[in-house]
Motif scaffolding. Structure first.
Motif: not given
Length: 231
Positions: A204-225
């Motif tokens: 039930r919480h795995a989906y939320t956890a992976n969405v949070a991980m996806m957001c973290a990845g986008f934050m990394l991309v934005g920071y580096q660009l």
């Protein structure tokens, strides 16, 4: 309630990783280690093994991707296959990149590494099947992104102009250290995931956890660009 606490701990871990100090960002090397790398000559196997292990344990981009890779893997043989593919990928490009002096802009390569986290989080929530009707080959993707992770490390090492005296031996020792650090990080992840998976609310919480991980990845991309365009 127990599952909610595990999910909250997972999200807290993501925030802690993203809130790491500037010295720990992506493939950066601490100033003390940087100075040591630039000054030494000859073969220093133990020192480079330590530096490799330290880099892996503190490299949150590696850890996030590794976490995504094993998120829904339960059998140790499956975990071993994917972790080995990732290790082969980043070991190959790290060693060859430094030896042949193949450097890639560190901001761009780290942005791609951020995308690897986004890719795996989307894969874990089944986005590709729902959106495009197909499933990417996860083994090939793990190997390919491992290659990019290795280039990220080699590009940073090249910037520090390591002495050619003992270079091959030191690089091999560094890579052994990276693998040791990867095993340590993987062990910690598996322990935490093992407790979480035994709770009734894991899926039930795995989906939320992976969405949070996806957001973290986008934050990394934005920071580096942002760093790429400002630099």
């Amino acid at each position: 309630m127990m599952a909610r606490r595990h999910a909250l701990a997972f999200l807290t871990l993501l925030l802690m990783l993203l809130g790491a100090s500037g010295e720990a960002l992506a493939h950066a090397v601490a100033e003390g280690d940087k100075g040591y790398i630039q000054e030494i000559y000859g073969v220093h196997l133990i020192s480079f093994m330590y530096l490799g292990a330290k880099h892996m344990v503190t490299g949150y981009d590696h850890i996030l991707f590794l976490l995504g890779v094993i998120f829904f893997l339960y059998r140790m043989q499956h975990i071993a296959i994917y972790v080995s593919l990732f290790a082969i990928g980043h070991s190959t490009t790290m060693l060859l990149g430094v030896y042949f002096n193949i450097g890639i802009n560190s901001y761009l390569i780290d942005a791609i590494i951020g995308l690897s986290v986004v890719y795996k989080a989307l894969d874990n929530i089944g986005a590709y099947q729902r959106w495009f009707g197909f499933q990417p080959n996860t083994k090939v993707a793990t190997l390919v992104f491992g290659l990019f992770h290795g280039f990220g490390l080699s590009s940073k090492i090249i910037e520090y102009d390591i002495s050619p005296d003992g270079l091959v031996s030191n690089l091999l020792a560094f890579n052994v250290g990276v693998e040791i650090g990867q095993l340590l990080a993987l062990s910690a992840i598996l322990i935490v995931m093992g407790f979480w998976r035994r709770t009734t609310g894991f899926f039930r919480h795995a989906y939320t956890a992976n969405v949070a991980m996806m957001c973290a990845g986008f934050m990394l991309v934005g920071y580096q660009l942002t760093g790429y365009f400002i630099a």
